[in-house]
Design an enzyme around this catalytic site. Structure first.
Site, mmCIF file in Angstrom:
data_model
loop_
_atom_site.group_PDB
_atom_site.id
_atom_site.type_symbol
_atom_site.label_atom_id
_atom_site.label_comp_id
_atom_site.label_asym_id
_atom_site.label_seq_id
_atom_site.Cartn_x
_atom_site.Cartn_y
_atom_site.Cartn_z
ATOM 1 N N TYR A 1 -2.590 0.192 10.081
ATOM 2 C CA TYR A 1 -2.723 -0.453 8.768
ATOM 3 C C TYR A 1 -1.427 -0.275 7.972
ATOM 4 C CZ TYR A 1 -3.999 -1.026 3.868
ATOM 5 O OH TYR A 1 -4.021 -1.406 2.540
ATOM 6 N N SER B 1 0.817 -1.217 0.000
ATOM 7 C CA SER B 1 0.000 0.000 0.000
ATOM 8 C C SER B 1 0.851 1.268 0.000
ATOM 9 C CB SER B 1 -0.881 -0.019 1.254
ATOM 10 O OG SER B 1 -1.417 1.252 1.502
HETATM 11 N N1 LIG Z 1 -8.368 -0.864 -2.447
HETATM 12 C C1 LIG Z 1 -7.322 -0.064 -2.272
HETATM 13 O O1 LIG Z 1 -7.372 1.147 -2.546
HETATM 14 C C2 LIG Z 1 -6.028 -0.612 -1.750
HETATM 15 C C3 LIG Z 1 -4.941 0.279 -1.638
HETATM 16 C C4 LIG Z 1 -3.740 -0.212 -1.155
HETATM 17 C C5 LIG Z 1 -3.613 -1.547 -0.826
HETATM 18 N N2 LIG Z 1 -4.689 -2.385 -0.929
HETATM 19 C C6 LIG Z 1 -4.511 -3.784 -0.567
HETATM 20 O O2 LIG Z 1 -5.010 -4.604 -1.607
HETATM 21 C C7 LIG Z 1 -5.575 -5.788 -1.057
HETATM 22 C C8 LIG Z 1 -7.010 -5.973 -1.558
HETATM 23 O O3 LIG Z 1 -7.782 -4.841 -1.170
HETATM 24 P P1 LIG Z 1 -9.321 -4.696 -1.533
HETATM 25 O O4 LIG Z 1 -9.616 -3.249 -1.616
HETATM 26 O O5 LIG Z 1 -9.640 -5.603 -2.654
HETATM 27 O O6 LIG Z 1 -9.972 -5.226 -0.178
HETATM 28 P P2 LIG Z 1 -11.132 -6.291 0.086
HETATM 29 O O7 LIG Z 1 -11.463 -6.156 1.543
HETATM 30 O O8 LIG Z 1 -12.225 -6.129 -0.905
HETATM 31 O O9 LIG Z 1 -10.411 -7.684 -0.163
HETATM 32 C C9 LIG Z 1 -9.663 -8.337 0.834
HETATM 33 C C10 LIG Z 1 -10.168 -9.765 0.934
HETATM 34 O O10 LIG Z 1 -9.410 -10.433 1.955
HETATM 35 C C11 LIG Z 1 -10.280 -11.286 2.656
HETATM 36 N N3 LIG Z 1 -9.733 -11.542 3.993
HETATM 37 C C12 LIG Z 1 -9.673 -10.672 5.038
HETATM 38 N N4 LIG Z 1 -9.122 -11.268 6.093
HETATM 39 C C13 LIG Z 1 -8.816 -12.545 5.716
HETATM 40 C C14 LIG Z 1 -8.226 -13.641 6.365
HETATM 41 N N5 LIG Z 1 -7.837 -13.574 7.654
HETATM 42 N N6 LIG Z 1 -8.043 -14.803 5.688
HETATM 43 C C15 LIG Z 1 -8.457 -14.898 4.381
HETATM 44 N N7 LIG Z 1 -9.040 -13.887 3.715
HETATM 45 C C16 LIG Z 1 -9.204 -12.714 4.370
HETATM 46 C C17 LIG Z 1 -11.588 -10.543 2.723
HETATM 47 O O11 LIG Z 1 -12.702 -11.422 2.965
HETATM 48 C C18 LIG Z 1 -11.645 -9.873 1.365
HETATM 49 O O12 LIG Z 1 -12.382 -10.634 0.434
HETATM 50 C C19 LIG Z 1 -5.465 -5.663 0.455
HETATM 51 O O13 LIG Z 1 -4.302 -6.324 0.856
HETATM 52 C C20 LIG Z 1 -5.320 -4.182 0.663
HETATM 53 O O14 LIG Z 1 -4.630 -3.883 1.858
HETATM 54 C C21 LIG Z 1 -5.898 -1.945 -1.399
#
Ligand SMILES: NC(=O)c1ccc[n+]([C@@H]2O[C@H](COP(=O)([O-])OP(=O)(O)OC[C@H]3O[C@@H](n4cnc5c(N)ncnc54)[C@H](O)[C@@H]3O)[C@@H](O)[C@H]2O)c1
Length: 321
Positions: free
Chosen positions: A152, A127
């Site tokens: 985070y 991130s």
């Molecule tokens: N969306 C953004 O803007 C953004 C920005 C920077 C980083 N990220 C990173 O990208 C990744 C995906 O983000 P997203 O926006 O798709 O989020 P999201 O919450 O839609 O997807 C994350 C998924 O992880 C699953 N999850 C959570 N805890 C878990 C566990 N203990 N075991 C198994 N599965 C688990 C959730 O059920 C969910 O489906 C994350 O790692 C997030 O930190 C996202």
């Protein structure tokens, strides 16, 4: 055909990536716990769509990345792991930092430990929050990132460090990607663009933190998926890349663009800046352009229109709250 494991593949970014790989004819396995951070029904719908598209090329393992047995089962026979499972979101991490560390740090270590094949490539979903309050913009991968300003962000920095140690000890190729605010259809409901669209549509006020001058680098999800896709092919060593839109937009501008695209006024509820928030994010993507062939193709103005078209369609079909 290489089997790809996507942890968190039922979520926003993961389901887009899985869709892309399946549409290319690839084989995908998803490991996801369907965490209730937001409505798991949205994740189940994503999985249903993927199962219909992929048929016998798609597999879902319901399980937690902190569960070594579930991870062992999930990594069996895969050529590449894209690790996106995490508790996302800066503000909620201030309320429950221990849980964020448990899932994002212990979970990442547990997953890494189950990978035994030295050929398996690993891509980590990091991130832009690791840049914290850095004032030197655009942010480049060479900058120091040891002052994260939220649990985070600290957990995401820790993930990169764990990945390095694992790479050092086992030699597997590892690519850490720092995503800059990702948006598009199926975006998490608590993220700003989605939350603001909902408030504007429903005639509710928008929680508007600060004076509106804070700036974010927004990245359309298809561009992120293309960057991840390229990273999945990397065979060598350990590297970190920014994946961003390489432009910044103020909070005020963002709200104005959403209101224009939805054809309704935005009502603002002004609130002070939040702890953990940063004033600006801005990606230098030159390294990703050179090494991954990354290219940001969707400017915010186009992406906001695409997001709003999806939002209006889903809302009117009763598929969104
Ligand atoms: N969306 C953004 O803007 C953004 C920005 C920077 C980083 N990220 C990173 O990208 C990744 C995906 O983000 P997203 O926006 O798709 O989020 P999201 O919450 O839609 O997807 C994350 C998924 O992880 C699953 N999850 C959570 N805890 C878990 C566990 N203990 N075991 C198994 N599965 C688990 C959730 O059920 C969910 O489906 C994350 O790692 C997030 O930190 C996202």
């Amino acid at each position: 055909m290489t089997l790809a494991l996507i942890t968190g593949g039922a979520g926003f970014i993961g389901s887009h990536l899985a869709h892309k790989l399946l549409a290319e004819g690839g084989r995908v396995r998803v490991l996801d716990s369907l965490d209730p951070f937001y409505d798991p029904a949205l994740k189940r719908r994503n999985l249903k769509d993927l199962a219909e598209l992929g048929r016998d090329r798609f597999e879902f393992v319901e399980g937690d990345i902190r569960d070594a047995k579930a991870c062992k089962r999930a990594v069996a026979g895969v050529g590449v792991v894209v690790h996106l499972a995490a508790l996302a979101g800066v503000r909620p991490s201030l309320q429950d930092p221990v849980r964020y560390m448990d899932v994002n740090v212990v979970g990442t270590q547990t997953l890494l430990q189950q990978i035994e094949d030295p050929e398996t490539r690993f891509v980590f979903g990091g991130s832009s929050s690791v840049y914290g309050g850095n004032k030197d913009v655009p942010f480049s991968e060479q900058q120091a990132v040891d002052r994260p300003v939220s649990p985070y962000a600290a957990s995401k920095k820790a993930g990169e460090v764990l990945c390095y140690t694992w790479h050092h000890l086992h030699g597997n190729p590892v690519t850490c990607l720092r995503f800059f605010t990702v948006y598009g259809p199926k975006q998490r409901p608590e993220m700003a663009i989605h939350k603001f669209a909902r408030a504007i549509t429903d005639g509710d006020s928008i929680p508007f933190f600060g004076d509106g001058s804070s700036r974010r680098d927004y990245t359309y999800v298809d561009d992120i998926v293309a960057g991840v896709r390229a990273a999945m092919e990397r065979q060598d060593s350990y590297a970190i890349f920014n994946l961003g839109g390489a432009a910044t937009t103020s909070l005020s501008d963002l709200v104005a663009q959403l209101a224009a695209a939805l054809g309704k006024p935005a009502i603002l509820k002004k609130l002070p800046d939040q702890p953990g928030d940063v004033l600006i994010t801005y990606a230098d993507v030159s390294l990703a352009e050179r090494e991954l062939g990354y290219c940001c193709t969707t400017p915010l103005a186009d992406g906001v229109k695409k997001f709003c078209a999806w939002y209006v369609k889903e809302k009117s079909a009763g598929r969104l709250p």
